[in-house]
Design a protein around this motif. Structure first.
Motif, PDB file in Angstrom:
ATOM      1  N   PHE A   9       0.835  -1.216   0.000  1.00 22.11           N
ATOM      2  CA  PHE A   9       0.000   0.000   0.000  1.00 22.11           C
ATOM      3  C   PHE A   9       0.866   1.262   0.000  1.00 22.11           C
ATOM      4  O   PHE A   9       0.617   2.210  -0.740  1.00 22.11           O
ATOM      5  N   HIS A  10       1.917   1.234   0.827  1.00 18.43           N
ATOM      6  CA  HIS A  10       2.745   2.443   0.961  1.00 18.43           C
ATOM      7  C   HIS A  10       3.524   2.747  -0.319  1.00 18.43           C
ATOM      8  O   HIS A  10       3.962   3.879  -0.521  1.00 18.43           O
ATOM      9  N   ARG A  11       3.681   1.732  -1.170  1.00 16.89           N
ATOM     10  CA  ARG A  11       4.438   1.975  -2.410  1.00 16.89           C
ATOM     11  C   ARG A  11       3.571   2.571  -3.510  1.00 16.89           C
ATOM     12  O   ARG A  11       4.077   3.030  -4.532  1.00 16.89           O
ATOM     13  N   LEU A  12       2.257   2.581  -3.317  1.00 15.51           N
ATOM     14  CA  LEU A  12       1.360   3.134  -4.340  1.00 15.51           C
ATOM     15  C   LEU A  12       1.461   4.658  -4.351  1.00 15.51           C
ATOM     16  O   LEU A  12       1.858   5.273  -3.361  1.00 15.51           O
ATOM     17  N   GLY A  13       1.050   5.275  -5.458  1.00 12.10           N
ATOM     18  CA  GLY A  13       0.944   6.728  -5.505  1.00 12.10           C
ATOM     19  C   GLY A  13      -0.296   7.160  -4.729  1.00 12.10           C
ATOM     20  O   GLY A  13      -1.157   6.329  -4.408  1.00 12.10           O
ATOM     21  N   MET A  14      -0.423   8.444  -4.455  1.00 13.73           N
ATOM     22  CA  MET A  14      -1.539   8.902  -3.635  1.00 13.73           C
ATOM     23  C   MET A  14      -2.891   8.596  -4.288  1.00 13.73           C
ATOM     24  O   MET A  14      -3.833   8.166  -3.622  1.00 13.73           O
ATOM     25  N   ALA A  15      -2.967   8.801  -5.607  1.00  8.38           N
ATOM     26  CA  ALA A  15      -4.243   8.570  -6.306  1.00  8.38           C
ATOM     27  C   ALA A  15      -4.609   7.092  -6.269  1.00  8.38           C
ATOM     28  O   ALA A  15      -5.780   6.728  -6.074  1.00  8.38           O
ATOM     29  N   GLU A  16      -3.603   6.240  -6.406  1.00  9.61           N
ATOM     30  CA  GLU A  16      -3.876   4.793  -6.378  1.00  9.61           C
ATOM     31  C   GLU A  16      -4.330   4.347  -4.991  1.00  9.61           C
ATOM     32  O   GLU A  16      -5.258   3.553  -4.851  1.00  9.61           O
ATOM     33  N   ARG A  17      -3.676   4.915  -3.979  1.00  8.87           N
ATOM     34  CA  ARG A  17      -4.088   4.581  -2.604  1.00  8.87           C
ATOM     35  C   ARG A  17      -5.537   4.990  -2.373  1.00  8.87           C
ATOM     36  O   ARG A  17      -6.324   4.270  -1.766  1.00  8.87           O
ATOM     37  N   LEU A  18      -5.852   6.162  -2.879  1.00 10.46           N
ATOM     38  CA  LEU A  18      -7.216   6.670  -2.700  1.00 10.46           C
ATOM     39  C   LEU A  18      -8.225   5.724  -3.355  1.00 10.46           C
ATOM     40  O   LEU A  18      -9.294   5.456  -2.804  1.00 10.46           O
ATOM     41  N   GLU A  19      -7.842   5.188  -4.501  1.00  7.97           N
ATOM     42  CA  GLU A  19      -8.720   4.224  -5.197  1.00  7.97           C
ATOM     43  C   GLU A  19      -8.957   2.983  -4.337  1.00  7.97           C
ATOM     44  O   GLU A  19     -10.083   2.507  -4.212  1.00  7.97           O
ATOM     45  N   VAL A  20      -7.872   2.508  -3.722  1.00  8.47           N
ATOM     46  CA  VAL A  20      -7.993   1.319  -2.873  1.00  8.47           C
ATOM     47  C   VAL A  20      -8.931   1.608  -1.705  1.00  8.47           C
ATOM     48  O   VAL A  20      -9.825   0.816  -1.378  1.00  8.47           O
ATOM     49  N   VAL A  21      -8.732   2.776  -1.074  1.00  8.85           N
ATOM     50  CA  VAL A  21      -9.558   3.136   0.082  1.00  8.85           C
ATOM     51  C   VAL A  21     -11.014   3.313  -0.347  1.00  8.85           C
ATOM     52  O   VAL A  21     -11.945   2.894   0.362  1.00  8.85           O
ATOM     53  N   ALA A  22     -11.192   3.907  -1.520  1.00  5.59           N
ATOM     54  CA  ALA A  22     -12.561   4.117  -2.019  1.00  5.59           C
ATOM     55  C   ALA A  22     -13.250   2.771  -2.201  1.00  5.59           C
ATOM     56  O   ALA A  22     -14.427   2.603  -1.851  1.00  5.59           O
ATOM     57  N   GLY A  23     -12.505   1.779  -2.720  1.00  3.73           N
ATOM     58  CA  GLY A  23     -13.062   0.443  -2.904  1.00  3.73           C
ATOM     59  C   GLY A  23     -13.412  -0.177  -1.565  1.00  3.73           C
ATOM     60  O   GLY A  23     -14.475  -0.777  -1.389  1.00  3.73           O
ATOM     61  N   PHE A  24     -12.524  -0.034  -0.601  1.00  5.97           N
ATOM     62  CA  PHE A  24     -12.711  -0.623   0.733  1.00  5.97           C
ATOM     63  C   PHE A  24     -13.940  -0.035   1.419  1.00  5.97           C
ATOM     64  O   PHE A  24     -14.755  -0.751   1.995  1.00  5.97           O
ATOM     65  N   ALA A  25     -14.056   1.312   1.354  1.00  7.76           N
ATOM     66  CA  ALA A  25     -15.101   1.996   2.132  1.00  7.76           C
ATOM     67  C   ALA A  25     -16.348   2.299   1.306  1.00  7.76           C
ATOM     68  O   ALA A  25     -17.308   2.859   1.830  1.00  7.76           O
ATOM     69  N   GLY A  26     -16.302   1.974   0.010  1.00 13.87           N
ATOM     70  CA  GLY A  26     -17.451   2.253  -0.849  1.00 13.87           C
ATOM     71  C   GLY A  26     -17.697   3.745  -1.032  1.00 13.87           C
ATOM     72  O   GLY A  26     -18.838   4.208  -0.990  1.00 13.87           O
ATOM     73  N   LEU A  27     -16.610   4.494  -1.217  1.00 11.01           N
ATOM     74  CA  LEU A  27     -16.766   5.946  -1.370  1.00 11.01           C
ATOM     75  C   LEU A  27     -17.369   6.274  -2.735  1.00 11.01           C
ATOM     76  O   LEU A  27     -17.086   5.598  -3.734  1.00 11.01           O
ATOM     77  N   THR A  28     -18.144   7.338  -2.772  1.00 11.89           N
ATOM     78  CA  THR A  28     -18.686   7.798  -4.054  1.00 11.89           C
ATOM     79  C   THR A  28     -17.621   8.617  -4.780  1.00 11.89           C
ATOM     80  O   THR A  28     -16.620   9.036  -4.173  1.00 11.89           O
ATOM     81  N   ALA A  29     -17.867   8.889  -6.058  1.00  9.34           N
ATOM     82  CA  ALA A  29     -16.924   9.710  -6.831  1.00  9.34           C
ATOM     83  C   ALA A  29     -16.793  11.090  -6.189  1.00  9.34           C
ATOM     84  O   ALA A  29     -15.697  11.675  -6.135  1.00  9.34           O
ATOM     85  N   ALA A  30     -17.907  11.609  -5.653  1.00  9.75           N
ATOM     86  CA  ALA A  30     -17.856  12.939  -5.033  1.00  9.75           C
ATOM     87  C   ALA A  30     -16.980  12.914  -3.779  1.00  9.75           C
ATOM     88  O   ALA A  30     -16.211  13.841  -3.518  1.00  9.75           O
ATOM     89  N   GLN A  31     -17.082  11.832  -3.012  1.00  7.21           N
ATOM     90  CA  GLN A  31     -16.252  11.722  -1.800  1.00  7.21           C
ATOM     91  C   GLN A  31     -14.775  11.599  -2.162  1.00  7.21           C
ATOM     92  O   GLN A  31     -13.913  12.196  -1.507  1.00  7.21           O
ATOM     93  N   VAL A  32     -14.493  10.846  -3.206  1.00 13.06           N
ATOM     94  CA  VAL A  32     -13.100  10.715  -3.654  1.00 13.06           C
ATOM     95  C   VAL A  32     -12.568  12.077  -4.090  1.00 13.06           C
ATOM     96  O   VAL A  32     -11.433  12.462  -3.773  1.00 13.06           O
ATOM     97  N   ALA A  33     -13.424  12.841  -4.767  1.00  8.23           N
ATOM     98  CA  ALA A  33     -12.997  14.158  -5.250  1.00  8.23           C
ATOM     99  C   ALA A  33     -12.650  15.085  -4.078  1.00  8.23           C
ATOM    100  O   ALA A  33     -11.722  15.892  -4.168  1.00  8.23           O
ATOM    101  N   VAL A  34     -13.374  14.952  -2.960  1.00  6.48           N
ATOM    102  CA  VAL A  34     -13.081  15.782  -1.776  1.00  6.48           C
ATOM    103  C   VAL A  34     -11.648  15.529  -1.316  1.00  6.48           C
ATOM    104  O   VAL A  34     -10.884  16.454  -1.036  1.00  6.48           O
ATOM    105  N   LEU A  35     -11.272  14.257  -1.265  1.00  6.53           N
ATOM    106  CA  LEU A  35      -9.927  13.932  -0.781  1.00  6.53           C
ATOM    107  C   LEU A  35      -8.849  14.252  -1.807  1.00  6.53           C
ATOM    108  O   LEU A  35      -7.714  14.576  -1.453  1.00  6.53           O
ATOM    109  N   ALA A  36      -9.216  14.156  -3.087  1.00  4.60           N
ATOM    110  CA  ALA A  36      -8.214  14.381  -4.138  1.00  4.60           C
ATOM    111  C   ALA A  36      -7.826  15.861  -4.233  1.00  4.60           C
ATOM    112  O   ALA A  36      -6.764  16.197  -4.743  1.00  4.60           O
TER     113      ALA A  36
END
Ligand code: MEV
Length: 421
Positions: A9-36
């Motif tokens: 996980f730590h070797r991923l880029g920030m955007a890739e990590r965010l994708e993983v977390v979004a998958g884990f927590a079921g984040l919406t595109a809008a929620q991902v955009a807040v963090l991005a």
């Protein structure tokens, strides 16, 4: 659902990590955009500041105005999510501005690091063996940081105590180091680690911990101010604040809340400048408990003329160099607004803010109560929670404050009515 064991996980880029977390927590595109959206803190820098970064947490910065500290006018950036905090400092500082503002002082930027020696059968003997090597120890410490020494800092004092513990006696060495404009954690921790093998060599036994103490009681700052009774509304207000001070001096339950008021001001300044809020909080609370009972950090007294004298003293290990302060773009701008040139000068300004903050809290608490001021701002938050936008926010909040019913269900109802529902 995926698990929390994510290999690499730590070797991923920030955007890739965010994708993983979004998958884990079921984040919406809008929620991902807040963090991005990382705003003034570039993603690349956020990624370097902490591990596994996926976003940033923006907190508002408000400016405390009206502050005169040691005769100098200051605008002080405060980063806080709590409404009323910035306004309270502005009001408190305005009430004392014409009377001269705040007078501050400091003990100097001395940090303590501890080295824990265990397992010696003759701890008293070992204590003296270490104390005898003061010059050698000074050389080892200063050798770790020639830049600090060039700037006028470096080793200053040696203290050694025998500490009786449940696990037997320990020999605790304190090195006291002038860290100049650095908070100093890296400098003193390096020195403590470098010194440890020598201590084991001289005394035998085993060194475990080598780390600074956040009870930075050689790095104290003090602020005082006298608020004219007339500016406060008379003798009764002075009496109320003095009684609140006596309450907090005597009662740990009240002292904790009282000191939270102090730290509302100080932690906001510390955060705005990218300094370590946890170090400052730990130091402040440990200092508050130094007598064996947890007490208030600030004190208020009635002067011979009947005015209100406030004072505050606490450890404030903040730095201008090192840590996030020098690399975080927002922190750098906040330091520029402060206009300070040394870490001690900055700590003195923060201490004045802490005194202003606690004064404002006690004045409100001992007179009208804090809810009146809080409610107006709280009402705005509730209005936004209910979905109000733009001008609706003030209209919904004003309607709630006018009726004295400040609750989210009321905000929803008022908003519905406004929208003709
Ligand atoms: C609230 O954030 C801080 C106060 O509780 C401080 C105090 O009670 O002195 C108002």
């Amino acid at each position: 659902m995926a698990g929390s064991r994510i290999s690499g996980f730590h070797r991923l880029g920030m955007a890739e990590r965010l994708e993983v977390v979004a998958g884990f927590a079921g984040l919406t595109a809008a929620q991902v955009a807040v963090l991005a959206e990382t705003g003034a803190l570039p993603a690349e820098l956020a990624d370097r500041l902490v591990e596994n970064a996926i976003g940033v947490m923006p907190v508002p910065i408000g400016i405390a105005s009206n502050l005169k500290v040691d005769g100098v006018d200051r605008l002080v950036p405060m980063a806080t999510e709590e409404s009323s905090v910035v306004a309270a400092v502005c009001n408190a500082a305005r009430l004392v501005y014409d009377a001269g503002g705040f007078v501050t002082s400091a003990s100097g930027p001395l940090m303590i690091a501890q080295i824990q020696l265990t397992g010696v059968s003759d701890p008293q003997h070992s204590r003296l063996e270490i104390l005898e090597r003061r010059e050698e120890i000074a050389g080892i410490c200063d050798g770790c940081d020639p830049v600090l020494v060039r700037h006028g800092g470096g080793f200053r004092e040696l203290e050694v105590r025998v500490l009786e513990t449940r696990g037997g006696p320990m020999v605790i060495t304190h090195i006291v180091v002038d860290t100049r404009d650095a908070m100093g954690a890296n400098a003193v921790n390096t020195m403590a680690e470098r010194l440890a093998p020598s201590i084991e060599g001289w005394c035998g036994g085993k060194v475990y911990l080598r780390i600074l103490s956040n009870l930075a009681d050689r790095r104290l700052v003090r602020a005082r101010a006298v608020w004219p009774a007339d500016a406060l509304g008379g003798a009764e207000v002075v009496d109320g604040i003095v009684a609140a001070s006596h309450f907090a001096e005597a009662d740990p339950y009240r002292a904790a809340t009282h000191n939270k008021g102090v730290m509302n001001g100080i932690s906001a300044c510390v955060l705005a400048t990218g300094n370590d809020t946890r170090a400052i909080e730990a130091g402040a609370h440990a200092y508050a408990a130094r007598s064996g009972q947890y007490r208030s950090l600030s004190r208020f007294e009635r002067t011979a003329e009947g005015d209100l004298a406030g004072s505050l003293e606490l450890p404030l290990a903040v730095g201008l160099v090192g840590g996030a302060t020098k690399v975080h773009p927002t922190a750098r701008v906040c330091v520029a607004i402060l206009g300070v040139t040394t870490a001690v000068e900055m700590a003195r300004v923060f201490c004045a803010v802490g005194l202003a903050q606690t004064f404002a809290a006690l004045r409100a608490l001992s007179t009208v109560g804090i809810q009146k001021g809080h409610m107006a701002l709280h009402a705005q938050n509730l209005a936004m929670m209910a979905g109000a936008v733009g001008e609706e926010v003030d209209r919904v909040a004003d309607a709630m404050v006018a009726t004295g019913e400040v609750r989210v269900d009321v905000a929803e109802r008022v908003l519905g009515e406004l929208r003709g529902g």
